[in-house]
Design a protein around this motif. Structure first.
Motif, short mmCIF file in Angstrom:
data_model
loop_
_atom_site.label_atom_id
_atom_site.label_comp_id
_atom_site.label_asym_id
_atom_site.label_seq_id
_atom_site.Cartn_x
_atom_site.Cartn_y
_atom_site.Cartn_z
N LYS A 128 9.53 -9.84 -53.18
CA LYS A 128 10.69 -10.59 -53.68
C LYS A 128 10.26 -11.87 -54.40
N GLU A 129 9.31 -12.58 -53.80
CA GLU A 129 8.83 -13.83 -54.42
C GLU A 129 8.21 -13.59 -55.79
N HIS A 130 7.58 -12.47 -55.97
CA HIS A 130 6.90 -12.20 -57.24
C HIS A 130 7.77 -11.48 -58.24
N LEU A 131 8.93 -11.04 -57.81
CA LEU A 131 9.90 -10.43 -58.75
C LEU A 131 10.83 -11.48 -59.34
N ASP A 132 10.99 -12.58 -58.64
CA ASP A 132 11.89 -13.65 -59.12
C ASP A 132 11.24 -14.47 -60.21
N THR A 188 8.97 -9.82 -48.48
CA THR A 188 9.06 -11.22 -48.88
C THR A 188 8.13 -11.50 -50.05
#
Length: 67
Positions: free
Chosen positions: A63-67, A60
């Protein structure tokens, strides 16, 4: 001598205390690209020894830091 990269990294870290390990990780973050395989090996150890809920939280966060 037939020592693979994983074994070499684990062997290098084997006798380090918590403060030394923290310093190694912090020094490696945003450092030279040549240290990335070492961080990968350390992450692999963390991943394999984390509970499913901890793994889910890591994914999670990733994912949050790749978006």
């Amino acid at each position: 001598m037939n020592l693979n990269l994983r074994q070499a990294i684990v062997q290098r870290m084997h006798d380090k205390n918590n403060d030394e390990l923290l310093d190694i990780v912090q020094d490696s973050i945003d450092g030279e690209e040549r240290v990335l395989p070492g961080l990968g090996v350390l992450f692999e150890i963390i991943w394999k020894n984390s509970a499913a809920d901890q793994q889910s939280q890591m994914i999670t966060t990733l994912k949050e830091h790749l978006d």
